[in-house]
Design a protein around this motif. Structure first.
Motif, mmCIF file in Angstrom:
data_model
loop_
_atom_site.group_PDB
_atom_site.id
_atom_site.type_symbol
_atom_site.label_atom_id
_atom_site.label_comp_id
_atom_site.label_asym_id
_atom_site.label_seq_id
_atom_site.Cartn_x
_atom_site.Cartn_y
_atom_site.Cartn_z
ATOM 1 N N TYR A 230 0.865 -1.187 0.000
ATOM 2 C CA TYR A 230 0.000 0.000 0.000
ATOM 3 C C TYR A 230 0.895 1.229 0.000
ATOM 4 C CZ TYR A 230 -2.906 3.772 1.857
ATOM 5 O OH TYR A 230 -3.551 4.976 2.036
ATOM 6 N N PHE A 231 0.551 2.253 -0.782
ATOM 7 C CA PHE A 231 1.339 3.487 -0.747
ATOM 8 C C PHE A 231 0.432 4.687 -0.971
ATOM 9 C CE2 PHE A 231 1.435 1.811 -5.052
ATOM 10 C CZ PHE A 231 1.187 2.900 -5.874
ATOM 11 N N GLN A 232 0.833 5.806 -0.430
ATOM 12 C CA GLN A 232 0.075 7.038 -0.601
ATOM 13 C C GLN A 232 1.030 8.224 -0.628
ATOM 14 O OE1 GLN A 232 -2.198 6.657 3.166
ATOM 15 N NE2 GLN A 232 -1.305 8.615 3.774
ATOM 16 N N ALA A 233 0.665 9.232 -1.411
ATOM 17 C CA ALA A 233 1.437 10.465 -1.418
ATOM 18 C C ALA A 233 1.255 11.157 -0.071
ATOM 19 C CB ALA A 233 0.982 11.372 -2.560
ATOM 20 N N LYS A 234 2.331 11.605 0.545
ATOM 21 C CA LYS A 234 2.218 12.260 1.839
ATOM 22 C C LYS A 234 1.479 13.589 1.695
ATOM 23 C CE LYS A 234 5.380 12.320 4.913
ATOM 24 N NZ LYS A 234 6.655 12.548 5.632
ATOM 25 N N ASP A 235 0.677 13.891 2.706
ATOM 26 C CA ASP A 235 -0.111 15.128 2.719
ATOM 27 C C ASP A 235 -1.011 15.246 1.494
ATOM 28 O OD1 ASP A 235 1.268 15.874 5.081
ATOM 29 O OD2 ASP A 235 2.923 16.628 3.857
ATOM 30 N N SER A 236 -1.511 14.091 1.038
ATOM 31 C CA SER A 236 -2.372 14.057 -0.143
ATOM 32 C C SER A 236 -3.334 12.892 -0.001
ATOM 33 C CB SER A 236 -1.525 13.886 -1.406
ATOM 34 O OG SER A 236 -2.346 13.559 -2.517
ATOM 35 N N PRO A 237 -4.533 12.993 -0.587
ATOM 36 C CA PRO A 237 -5.484 11.872 -0.510
ATOM 37 C C PRO A 237 -5.174 10.749 -1.502
ATOM 38 C CG PRO A 237 -6.461 13.685 -1.721
ATOM 39 C CD PRO A 237 -5.140 14.183 -1.216
ATOM 40 N N LYS A 238 -4.185 10.947 -2.367
ATOM 41 C CA LYS A 238 -3.889 9.952 -3.400
ATOM 42 C C LYS A 238 -3.262 8.702 -2.787
ATOM 43 C CE LYS A 238 -3.072 13.388 -7.038
ATOM 44 N NZ LYS A 238 -2.072 13.931 -7.984
ATOM 45 N N TRP A 239 -3.791 7.543 -3.154
ATOM 46 C CA TRP A 239 -3.269 6.288 -2.639
ATOM 47 C C TRP A 239 -3.477 5.195 -3.684
ATOM 48 C CZ3 TRP A 239 -6.178 1.823 -2.029
ATOM 49 C CH2 TRP A 239 -7.560 1.975 -2.213
ATOM 50 N N TYR A 240 -2.761 4.102 -3.515
ATOM 51 C CA TYR A 240 -2.941 2.948 -4.392
ATOM 52 C C TYR A 240 -2.375 1.725 -3.682
ATOM 53 C CZ TYR A 240 -4.166 1.078 -8.962
ATOM 54 O OH TYR A 240 -4.808 0.420 -9.994
ATOM 55 N N ALA A 241 -2.620 0.554 -4.248
ATOM 56 C CA ALA A 241 -2.158 -0.678 -3.609
ATOM 57 C C ALA A 241 -2.163 -1.814 -4.627
ATOM 58 C CB ALA A 241 -3.048 -1.033 -2.421
ATOM 59 N N PHE A 242 -1.457 -2.876 -4.306
ATOM 60 C CA PHE A 242 -1.494 -4.086 -5.118
ATOM 61 C C PHE A 242 -1.063 -5.265 -4.251
ATOM 62 C CE2 PHE A 242 2.607 -1.990 -5.883
ATOM 63 C CZ PHE A 242 3.529 -2.986 -5.594
ATOM 64 N N LYS A 243 -1.459 -6.448 -4.684
ATOM 65 C CA LYS A 243 -1.049 -7.624 -3.918
ATOM 66 C C LYS A 243 -1.004 -8.852 -4.809
ATOM 67 C CE LYS A 243 -5.305 -9.726 -2.122
ATOM 68 N NZ LYS A 243 -5.891 -10.356 -0.927
ATOM 69 N N ILE A 244 -0.226 -9.808 -4.367
ATOM 70 C CA ILE A 244 -0.216 -11.135 -4.976
ATOM 71 C C ILE A 244 -0.231 -12.135 -3.827
ATOM 72 C CG2 ILE A 244 2.323 -11.103 -5.191
ATOM 73 C CD1 ILE A 244 1.979 -12.995 -7.623
ATOM 74 N N GLY A 245 -1.184 -13.064 -3.855
ATOM 75 C CA GLY A 245 -1.275 -14.045 -2.787
ATOM 76 C C GLY A 245 -2.429 -13.773 -1.842
ATOM 77 N N ASP A 246 -2.364 -14.386 -0.660
ATOM 78 C CA ASP A 246 -3.508 -14.418 0.243
ATOM 79 C C ASP A 246 -3.384 -13.504 1.458
ATOM 80 O OD1 ASP A 246 -1.501 -15.812 1.478
ATOM 81 O OD2 ASP A 246 -2.548 -17.743 1.516
ATOM 82 N N SER A 247 -2.489 -12.525 1.401
ATOM 83 C CA SER A 247 -2.445 -11.532 2.470
ATOM 84 C C SER A 247 -3.598 -10.547 2.293
ATOM 85 C CB SER A 247 -1.099 -10.804 2.468
ATOM 86 O OG SER A 247 -0.048 -11.691 2.811
ATOM 87 N N ASP A 248 -3.816 -9.692 3.285
ATOM 88 C CA ASP A 248 -4.990 -8.817 3.290
ATOM 89 C C ASP A 248 -4.615 -7.350 3.405
ATOM 90 O OD1 ASP A 248 -7.342 -10.534 3.190
ATOM 91 O OD2 ASP A 248 -6.661 -11.316 5.115
ATOM 92 N N LEU A 249 -5.501 -6.515 2.873
ATOM 93 C CA LEU A 249 -5.426 -5.075 3.061
ATOM 94 C C LEU A 249 -6.806 -4.590 3.487
ATOM 95 C CD1 LEU A 249 -3.797 -2.390 2.772
ATOM 96 C CD2 LEU A 249 -4.798 -2.213 0.482
ATOM 97 N N PHE A 250 -6.886 -3.948 4.651
ATOM 98 C CA PHE A 250 -8.134 -3.360 5.141
ATOM 99 C C PHE A 250 -7.932 -1.856 5.287
ATOM 100 C CE2 PHE A 250 -9.222 -7.654 6.055
ATOM 101 C CZ PHE A 250 -10.605 -7.686 6.200
ATOM 102 N N VAL A 251 -8.921 -1.095 4.829
ATOM 103 C CA VAL A 251 -8.825 0.365 4.866
ATOM 104 C C VAL A 251 -10.103 0.933 5.472
ATOM 105 C CG1 VAL A 251 -8.465 2.467 3.521
ATOM 106 C CG2 VAL A 251 -7.395 0.333 2.773
ATOM 107 N N ASP A 252 -9.929 1.925 6.352
ATOM 108 C CA ASP A 252 -11.074 2.646 6.917
ATOM 109 C C ASP A 252 -11.216 3.969 6.175
ATOM 110 O OD1 ASP A 252 -13.035 3.852 8.384
ATOM 111 O OD2 ASP A 252 -11.833 4.115 10.203
#
Length: 578
Positions: A230-252
């Motif tokens: 997961y990555f995001q520009a600091k002091d900015s709402p821009k974000w993105y993510a990617f994954k391969i496999g069975d790990s998880d990403l949860f976002v509020d």
């Protein structure tokens, strides 16, 4: 608002037990997970720095692993979170290294391409960004695996491969057959590096060709691992993510934790996609576009050892909500302490696997924010109450109940009493009995607590209401079953929720037996009644003894009633003999 970043990896219980097993001769089975969370400022020059990864093994003296990353110049400062899960099975004997390479590759990839990725997102060119990220990430990971093998003695690798022959003979043969090709590629690589301390563009191209050839070999499976970034520009709402496999990403995004990246259907049970797969870049998953316009508040990335410790995705989401609550209530120090204390317990009580969690938490633990949060929780709980959404009520109240706050404990009792009334009104069932018992136990636990002195009269009224409610439903059920041949199922239902010395439900069970006998006797339905009277008398006597030995809120009230009912049944029995 405050902000905290963290990343922790812990050796799983199954690995610890293997290490403690004398039959394994002192072998170690270290954690194969790695995790990272950090900020990177903009830079106009190439940089090389070391990053620290927290990895806790029971037999390691240090809890940190240091890895080096090389950063390309970039205009955009960014934050990055990455977790990687090494496969750990025998063919992947250096998967912990593979996990480290996954984190290094993620950091270096983002430093080299963050500006371009954000430009592509601004233009909504997600497919282009996805393709470039996946291919570049896999290529960087393959290169790190290759460069590591180029520094290893071939004879040492041969020994490790031969150790596989007993357990995985086919894989061992493939590895051994490929050592000659690896030796040739390593020789060419080492010659390029030794002759060119400052690698030119042409040198990089030559190395890239060698990495391409290496990626065709099955030897890369030695380092097999999954990854989520997961990555995001600091002091900015821009974000993105990617994954391969069975790990998880949860976002509020402000409405609770959700998964912006769908699970890969190819990851099922113990099967998972991996960076070591052929055409691995085709197996990457990316966020659904509907989430990309939303602003993340907090994010958590974790390996499957965490998810597999919960029975459902809903409970996993609640777990992340509890972590968020800990930060909001007590700040970063307590929040991180709770994570470090609880994550290893997940492995012990759940999956037994290695566990990793990394995240970025935005929180506000000011007095004003905490007060507002409690007000909002009460309003939300009232809304769920009106809609009879009982499970949602408990989710809202639980964090404050767990902290022992009297107002919320009392509020939960009120709701639970109403839930018991609602479900009991639909009939006797495991659900209605358990809800009734839950409300009763909660009242019993606080009615003598001085903090609840102002609620004492109300709590007593609740006990009376619960008692009356259960009796009414029992009488109703008994009347409905005067001529029923399946009356034993109600007794069995009570038996299923009676724990040892659970005098409350013992009383209600014998109350049902007593009511049914009385109604059948009045209706002159006496077939099999003698045996039922014997059973009911024994149960009534047991309940009476329990009422004498234990000061229960209900049993104290019904002690005399139990004696009267025994005498009543004995009279019925005697009249049957007449």
């Amino acid at each position: 608002m405050n902000r905290a970043m963290f990343a922790y990896s812990f050796q799983g219980l199954s690995h610890i037990r293997k290490e403690d097993d004398p039959e394994n001769g002192g072998l170690v089975f270290p954690c194969q997970d790695r995790s990272f969370s950090g900020d990177f400022e903009a830079s106009e020059i190439p940089e090389k720095k070391d990053i620290q990864l927290f990895v806790k093994n029971q037999k390691s003296l240090s809890s940190y692993v240091s890895v080096s990353v090389e950063l390309k110049p970039h205009k955009t400062p960014f934050s990055l979170v990455c977790v990687s899960d090494g496969h750990g099975s025998s063919p992947h004997f250096w998967s912990d290294k593979g996990a480290e390479f996954a984190i290094q590759a993620a950091v270096e990839l983002l430093a080299a391409s963050i500006d371009k990725v954000l430009d592509a997102m601004d233009a909504s060119e997600y497919k282009k960004a996805n393709k470039n990220l996946a291919k570049s990430y896999v290529k960087r990971w393959n290169r790190k695996c290759f460069e590591y093998l180029c520094s290893v003695e071939i004879d040492d690798l041969k020994v490790k491969s031969k150790e596989l022959e007993e357990r995985d003979p086919d894989i061992a043969k493939r590895y051994l057959d490929e050592l000659h090709e690896l030796k040739k590629l390593a020789k060419d690589y080492n010659e390029i590096v030794s002759k060119n301390p400052m690698l030119t563009e042409e040198n990089q191209k030559e190395i890239g060709n060698l990495v391409t050839e290496f990626s065709k070999l099955s030897l890369k499976e030695i380092f097999g691992c999954t990854s989520v970034v997961y990555f995001q520009a600091k002091d900015s709402p821009k974000w993105y993510a990617f994954k391969i496999g069975d790990s998880d990403l949860f976002v509020d995004f402000g409405d609770g934790f959700s998964k912006p990246i769908k699970d890969d259907p190819k990851c099922f049970l113990n099967e998972t996609t991996s960076l070591c797969n052929s055409k691995a870049s085709d197996s990457f998953c990316f966020p659904e576009e509907q989430f990309l316009d939303k602003v993340p508040i907090s994010i958590f990335a974790s390996t499957d050892g965490v998810a597999n410790s919960f029975s459902s995705e809903e409970y996993l989401s609640r777990f992340y909500g509890q972590i968020q609550f800990s930060f909001d209530e007590d700040g970063e120090f307590i929040g991180e302490r709770d994570i470090k204390n609880y994550i290893p317990e997940l492995s012990e009580r759940g999956s037994g696997d290695d566990v990793s969690i990394a995240g970025i938490v935005t929180y506000d633990n000011s007095i004003e924010a905490r007060t507002k949060k409690r007000e909002n929780a009460k309003v939300l709980a009232d809304t769920y109450f009106k809609n009879q959404e009982w499970d949602k009520i408990n989710t809202v109240l639980k964090p404050f109940v767990d902290k022992g706050e009297p107002d919320f404990i009392f509020k939960k009792i009120v709701y639970d009493c109403n839930a018991a009334k609602f479900y009991l009104g639909q009939g006797l069932s495991i659900q209605s009995l358990n809800l009734w018992k839950q409300a009763f136990v909660e009242i019993s636990g606080v009615i003598t607590d001085s903090r609840f002195i102002t609620y004492h009269e109300t709590l007593n009224k609740f006990v009376e209401a619960l008692h009356k409610l259960m009796n009414l439903q029992i009488e109703k059920t008994a009347k409905e079953r005067i001529y029923s041949t399946g009356d034993d199922e109600i007794c069995a239902l009570f038996d299923s929720v009676i724990s040892e010395n659970d005098e409350v439900f013992i009383f209600y069970k014998v109350n049902y037996e007593y009511q049914l006998i009385s109604y059948r006797y009045e209706a002159k339905w006496i077939s099999g009644l003698e045996e039922k009277i014997r059973t009911a008398v024994d149960d009534l006597i047991q309940a009476y003894h329990l009422s004498e030995s234990q000061k229960n809120l209900i049993m104290v009230k019904v002690k005399d009633e139990l004696r009267v009912r025994v005498n009543r049944l004995l009279k019925i029995w005697a009249s049957m003999w007449e």
